[in-house]
Design a protein around this motif. Structure first.
Motif, PDB file in Angstrom:
ATOM      1  N   GLY A   1      37.517   4.226  82.343  1.00  0.00           N
ATOM      2  CA  GLY A   1      36.108   3.714  82.109  1.00  0.00           C
ATOM      3  C   GLY A   1      35.032   4.450  82.861  1.00  0.00           C
ATOM      4  O   GLY A   1      34.000   4.243  82.769  1.00  0.00           O
ATOM      5  N   SER A   2      35.411   5.203  83.730  1.00  0.00           N
ATOM      6  CA  SER A   2      34.322   6.173  84.391  1.00  0.00           C
ATOM      7  C   SER A   2      33.430   7.286  83.938  1.00  0.00           C
ATOM      8  O   SER A   2      32.572   7.802  84.405  1.00  0.00           O
ATOM      9  CB  SER A   2      35.027   6.798  85.550  1.00  0.00           C
ATOM     10  OG  SER A   2      35.984   7.491  85.256  1.00  0.00           O
ATOM     11  N   VAL A   3      34.087   7.715  82.662  1.00  0.00           N
ATOM     12  CA  VAL A   3      33.255   8.859  81.986  1.00  0.00           C
ATOM     13  C   VAL A   3      32.967   8.371  80.619  1.00  0.00           C
ATOM     14  O   VAL A   3      33.783   7.725  79.984  1.00  0.00           O
ATOM     15  CB  VAL A   3      34.117  10.137  81.958  1.00  0.00           C
ATOM     16  CG1 VAL A   3      33.547  11.247  81.298  1.00  0.00           C
ATOM     17  CG2 VAL A   3      34.576  10.480  83.361  1.00  0.00           C
ATOM     18  N   ASN A   4      31.727   8.883  80.118  1.00  0.00           N
ATOM     19  CA  ASN A   4      31.486   8.575  78.890  1.00  0.00           C
ATOM     20  C   ASN A   4      32.005   9.508  78.122  1.00  0.00           C
ATOM     21  O   ASN A   4      32.235  10.796  78.109  1.00  0.00           O
ATOM     22  CB  ASN A   4      29.826   8.835  78.803  1.00  0.00           C
ATOM     23  CG  ASN A   4      29.433   8.575  77.297  1.00  0.00           C
ATOM     24  OD1 ASN A   4      29.285   9.371  76.526  1.00  0.00           O
ATOM     25  ND2 ASN A   4      28.910   7.346  76.893  1.00  0.00           N
ATOM     26  N   PHE A   5      32.611   8.970  76.945  1.00  0.00           N
ATOM     27  CA  PHE A   5      33.443   9.689  75.921  1.00  0.00           C
ATOM     28  C   PHE A   5      32.762  11.095  75.254  1.00  0.00           C
ATOM     29  O   PHE A   5      33.157  12.124  75.372  1.00  0.00           O
ATOM     30  CB  PHE A   5      34.047   9.050  74.676  1.00  0.00           C
ATOM     31  CG  PHE A   5      34.719   9.820  73.742  1.00  0.00           C
ATOM     32  CD1 PHE A   5      35.964  10.493  74.045  1.00  0.00           C
ATOM     33  CD2 PHE A   5      34.107  10.193  72.479  1.00  0.00           C
ATOM     34  CE1 PHE A   5      36.594  11.100  73.029  1.00  0.00           C
ATOM     35  CE2 PHE A   5      34.775  10.933  71.591  1.00  0.00           C
ATOM     36  CZ  PHE A   5      35.914  11.218  71.739  1.00  0.00           C
ATOM     37  N   TYR A   6      31.450  10.764  74.851  1.00  0.00           N
ATOM     38  CA  TYR A   6      30.715  11.719  74.325  1.00  0.00           C
ATOM     39  C   TYR A   6      30.275  12.790  75.254  1.00  0.00           C
ATOM     40  O   TYR A   6      30.156  14.057  74.747  1.00  0.00           O
ATOM     41  CB  TYR A   6      29.496  11.152  73.586  1.00  0.00           C
ATOM     42  CG  TYR A   6      29.682  10.007  72.511  1.00  0.00           C
ATOM     43  CD1 TYR A   6      30.476  10.501  71.333  1.00  0.00           C
ATOM     44  CD2 TYR A   6      29.682   8.699  72.705  1.00  0.00           C
ATOM     45  CE1 TYR A   6      30.602   9.490  70.266  1.00  0.00           C
ATOM     46  CE2 TYR A   6      30.012   7.599  71.853  1.00  0.00           C
ATOM     47  CZ  TYR A   6      30.457   8.076  70.669  1.00  0.00           C
ATOM     48  OH  TYR A   6      30.844   7.223  69.927  1.00  0.00           O
ATOM     49  N   ALA A   7      29.869  12.435  76.432  1.00  0.00           N
ATOM     50  CA  ALA A   7      29.763  13.565  77.458  1.00  0.00           C
ATOM     51  C   ALA A   7      30.776  14.338  77.750  1.00  0.00           C
ATOM     52  O   ALA A   7      30.983  15.641  78.049  1.00  0.00           O
ATOM     53  CB  ALA A   7      29.050  12.797  78.709  1.00  0.00           C
TER      54      ALA A   7
ATOM     55  N   TRP B   1      42.143  12.683  78.448  1.00  0.00           N
ATOM     56  CA  TRP B   1      41.240  11.497  78.246  1.00  0.00           C
ATOM     57  C   TRP B   1      42.175  10.336  77.859  1.00  0.00           C
ATOM     58  O   TRP B   1      42.155   9.165  78.212  1.00  0.00           O
ATOM     59  CB  TRP B   1      40.039  11.742  77.063  1.00  0.00           C
ATOM     60  CG  TRP B   1      39.472  10.549  76.463  1.00  0.00           C
ATOM     61  CD1 TRP B   1      39.865   9.627  75.203  1.00  0.00           C
ATOM     62  CD2 TRP B   1      38.377   9.960  77.071  1.00  0.00           C
ATOM     63  NE1 TRP B   1      38.976   8.750  75.339  1.00  0.00           N
ATOM     64  CE2 TRP B   1      38.079   8.879  76.325  1.00  0.00           C
ATOM     65  CE3 TRP B   1      37.709  10.347  78.241  1.00  0.00           C
ATOM     66  CZ2 TRP B   1      36.931   7.935  76.624  1.00  0.00           C
ATOM     67  CZ3 TRP B   1      36.441   9.551  78.481  1.00  0.00           C
ATOM     68  CH2 TRP B   1      36.154   8.585  77.750  1.00  0.00           C
TER      69      TRP B   1
ATOM     70  N   THR C   1      33.280   5.385  67.353  1.00  0.00           N
ATOM     71  CA  THR C   1      33.342   6.705  66.745  1.00  0.00           C
ATOM     72  C   THR C   1      33.683   6.852  65.210  1.00  0.00           C
ATOM     73  O   THR C   1      33.465   7.598  64.502  1.00  0.00           O
ATOM     74  CB  THR C   1      34.172   7.782  67.489  1.00  0.00           C
ATOM     75  OG1 THR C   1      35.522   6.984  67.568  1.00  0.00           O
ATOM     76  CG2 THR C   1      33.575   7.808  68.962  1.00  0.00           C
TER      77      THR C   1
END
Length: 361
Positions: free
Chosen positions: A310-316, A302, A30
């Motif tokens: 690591g189960s969720v995409n940061f941007y989403a 977060w 990022t």
């Protein structure tokens, strides 16, 4: 007169500021986005220019006595200060919680030291070395400073009209350049100042005031917003290309002038975007509320939990606090802030114009 294009630009800039701050909590990649968005820093100056445009066009001819000025200042403070205090006290509560629990990783000591400056709106005048606490509200402090200095604009206009204000702007900008060359601003140049951002903001504010005067006196029959939009696009391209500050500023100034002129001459020319006004009118509220959601969703949820799984995409995931911030901002400007302003300033007298606040900045 309500300038719809100005509202849309302020809203877009508020979203970019929010995204910029949210990206700091993301993964290493990022950084490219952070560096890219930092190039758009002059959009903050656009906020203050628009504020100066509105305030000068609506109040420069109305301030005749100290009582007039006191009423003006009280109502402007009533518009901005309550939400500033409300969100600041949220971070004070967080600092108290961190202190009580011995959270050494949270800068509670620094937050407590900054609190008096924040509450009195002094944290953009150079009294502090860092923003801290409710960091985005340096722009509120800068806006208050511009209101305090507004009589200079009024006096310049009554002294020599447009030429008098232009002379004041030229002298002030020269002073800022000299101060920058002598290392007065910690960031290096006045156009990037934040802890001393009040002096930067007043320059923008005066430029906006000068634009208001030029638009009011112009005989140019422009009836389309497209030239103003085109110049704003050129300004953004110049920022992305790292052009000198005066190039980006010049393009923004021309864009604001042409846009205001078009809407003044042909108010219906922007009728197609009227449907977004309930949302775009919340730009200041979005700007002020977004650090609260940043704290809950990015600093806590977060950074302390989801990033490790690591189960969720940061941007989403980032979309969630963005949507909630916009929703709360719209509700805030519709229901909360008018009531808070009423508590500070009392009921609005009949015929008093409404003015939009600029986060700025």
């Amino acid at each position: 007169m309500y300038f719809k294009v100005f509202d849309c630009w302020r809203f877009a800039a508020a979203l970019l500021v929010m995204i910029y701050h949210f990206l700091f909590w993301g993964p290493a990649e990022t950084k490219a986005g952070i560096d890219f968005l930092y190039r758009l820093l002059p959009l903050l100056d656009m906020f203050f220019m628009i504020s100066g445009f509105f305030i000068t066009s609506r109040y420069a001819s109305r301030l005749e006595t100290l009582s007039d000025y006191g009423s003006f200042f009280r109502r402007r403070v009533a518009r901005l200060y309550p939400l500033h205090v409300l969100t600041t006290m949220f971070f004070v509560a967080v600092a108290l919680f961190a202190f009580a629990n011995g959270a050494q990783n949270y800068p509670w000591r620094s937050d407590f030291e900054l609190l008096p400056y924040a509450l009195f709106g002094l944290h953009a005048l150079g009294f502090t070395d860092t923003l801290g606490l409710n960091y985005v509200t340096w722009s509120v402090s800068a806006e208050f400073f511009s209101y305090a200095m507004f009589p200079l604009i009024v006096l310049a206009l009554r002294w020599r009209g447009t030429a008098g204000l232009a002379a004041l702007v030229a002298v002030y900008l020269t002073g800022l350049e000299i101060a920058s060359s002598h290392g007065v601003f910690p960031s290096g140049h006045w156009t990037t100042a934040d802890t001393m951002g009040a002096y930067r903001a007043f320059a923008d504010f005066m430029i906006g005031g000068l634009l208001a005067r030029l638009v009011a006196r112009s005989s140019l029959a422009l009836t389309s917003p497209l030239p103003g939009i085109a110049f704003m696009a050129c300004a953004v391209i110049a920022m992305m290309a790292l052009a000198p500050w005066y190039v980006s500023f010049g393009l923004i100034i021309v864009s604001l002038y042409l846009s205001a002129l078009a809407e003044t001459r042909a108010p219906d020319s922007t009728r197609a975007i009227a449907f977004v006004l309930p949302v775009t009118a919340a730009s200041f509220s979005i700007y002020i509320w977004h650090p609260v959601f940043e704290f809950f969703f990015l600093r806590v949820l977060w950074d302390r939990w989801l990033a490790e799984t690591g189960s969720v995409n940061f941007y989403a995931f980032m979309i969630l606090p963005m949507i909630l911030t916009i929703l709360v901002g719209v509700l805030s400007v519709r229901f909360l802030e008018p009531r808070l302003a009423h508590l500070v300033a009392g009921p609005r007298p009949a015929g008093t114009p409404r003015t939009g606040a600029v986060p700025t900045t």
